[in-house]
Design a protein around this motif. Sequence first.
Motif, short mmCIF file in Angstrom:
data_model
loop_
_atom_site.label_atom_id
_atom_site.label_comp_id
_atom_site.label_asym_id
_atom_site.label_seq_id
_atom_site.Cartn_x
_atom_site.Cartn_y
_atom_site.Cartn_z
N ILE A 207 134.97 62.43 112.95
CA ILE A 207 133.74 63.09 112.50
C ILE A 207 134.05 64.40 111.77
O ILE A 207 133.15 65.19 111.51
N ALA A 208 135.32 64.64 111.47
CA ALA A 208 135.70 65.87 110.77
C ALA A 208 134.97 65.95 109.44
O ALA A 208 134.81 64.95 108.73
N LEU A 209 134.51 67.15 109.10
CA LEU A 209 133.73 67.34 107.89
C LEU A 209 134.63 67.36 106.66
O LEU A 209 135.76 67.83 106.70
N GLU A 210 134.10 66.84 105.57
CA GLU A 210 134.88 66.78 104.33
C GLU A 210 135.12 68.16 103.74
O GLU A 210 136.03 68.36 102.97
N SER A 211 134.26 69.12 104.12
CA SER A 211 134.34 70.45 103.50
C SER A 211 135.31 71.37 104.23
O SER A 211 135.17 72.58 104.19
N THR A 212 136.31 70.81 104.92
CA THR A 212 137.22 71.64 105.71
C THR A 212 138.04 72.60 104.84
O THR A 212 138.56 73.58 105.35
N ARG A 213 138.17 72.32 103.57
CA ARG A 213 138.99 73.18 102.71
C ARG A 213 138.20 73.75 101.54
O ARG A 213 138.79 74.16 100.54
N ARG B 77 134.70 73.54 113.29
CA ARG B 77 133.24 73.64 113.28
C ARG B 77 132.77 74.24 111.96
O ARG B 77 133.41 75.14 111.41
N GLU B 78 131.64 73.73 111.50
CA GLU B 78 131.08 74.25 110.27
C GLU B 78 130.22 75.48 110.55
O GLU B 78 129.43 75.51 111.49
N HIS B 79 130.40 76.51 109.74
CA HIS B 79 129.65 77.76 109.88
C HIS B 79 128.94 78.06 108.57
O HIS B 79 129.41 77.71 107.48
N VAL B 80 127.80 78.75 108.69
CA VAL B 80 127.15 79.31 107.51
C VAL B 80 127.73 80.69 107.27
O VAL B 80 127.94 81.46 108.22
#
Length: 282
Positions: free
Chosen positions: A85-91, A149-152
């Motif tokens: 479930i890792a997000l594509e926007s990690t980089r 984790r994704e952050h704003v």
Amino acid sequence: MAPRANWKGFLRLSLVTCPVALYPATSEAEKISFNQINKNTGHRIRYLKVDADTGEEVASEDIIKGYQIDKDRYLEVTRDELENIALESTRTIEIDEFVPRKEIDDLYLVRPYYIVPDGKVGHDAYAVIRETIRSLDKVALARVVLTSREHVITLEPRDKGLMGMLLRYPYEVRDQAEYFDEIQDVKITKDMLDLAKHIVEQKSGHFDPSKFEDHYEAALQDLLNKKQKGQAIPKAAPKRGDNVVDLMAALRASIKGTGGKDARPKARASKAKAKSTRRKAS
């Protein structure tokens, strides 16, 4: 020596992209810290991961993550499942929107970062993104993945660079009504407000962080210096409790403590002086 980057990747505004590095803008490394030691041996304490029931140490490879759903019941989640479930926007720091800074409640602010170009390429694209944000007099809202984790994060120009500020999600901010609803509605008299305003005027200045003094840190350093030199450590004087009963008396005493005087007698004296001057003139 500059700290290591917490994150490296790309900053993107639509089709404009540049490589960037993200560094923490603040640090507590200079603060005094303590280790836990065994007072009988003087050795440092080492923490072990043990089974809560058997008390036996557990090897790292035998430890997995679990989400508690009931007492002594957990949903086991493997590393592979989390990676799926890792997000594509990690980089990538993806800019989604631009908003006025004044609309962001301070309750949502978490931690500041410096965002700088990574390497010798991409400085032009970085400058375009920075100056575009500056020209709008707004902050950019973007997304970044830190520690899975994704952050704003908000982005705003700061001198030649960009400052990023992590934001909390709404579910992380507590409802103020739960705390403020029981505060009593009281009526403040004009005299009290005038005295309080006078105290504020006496203490008014400009924001200058160089004036900040960490009194506890200084006291800790003094304590450690004395102990290292074998000097006696004096006992602290007992703290005196101040029970304020008369609020007006406390306000007047506060003004005297700041070297000021009651503004109202001074105003009356000025009026009397003005009347006397007018009489002499006539």
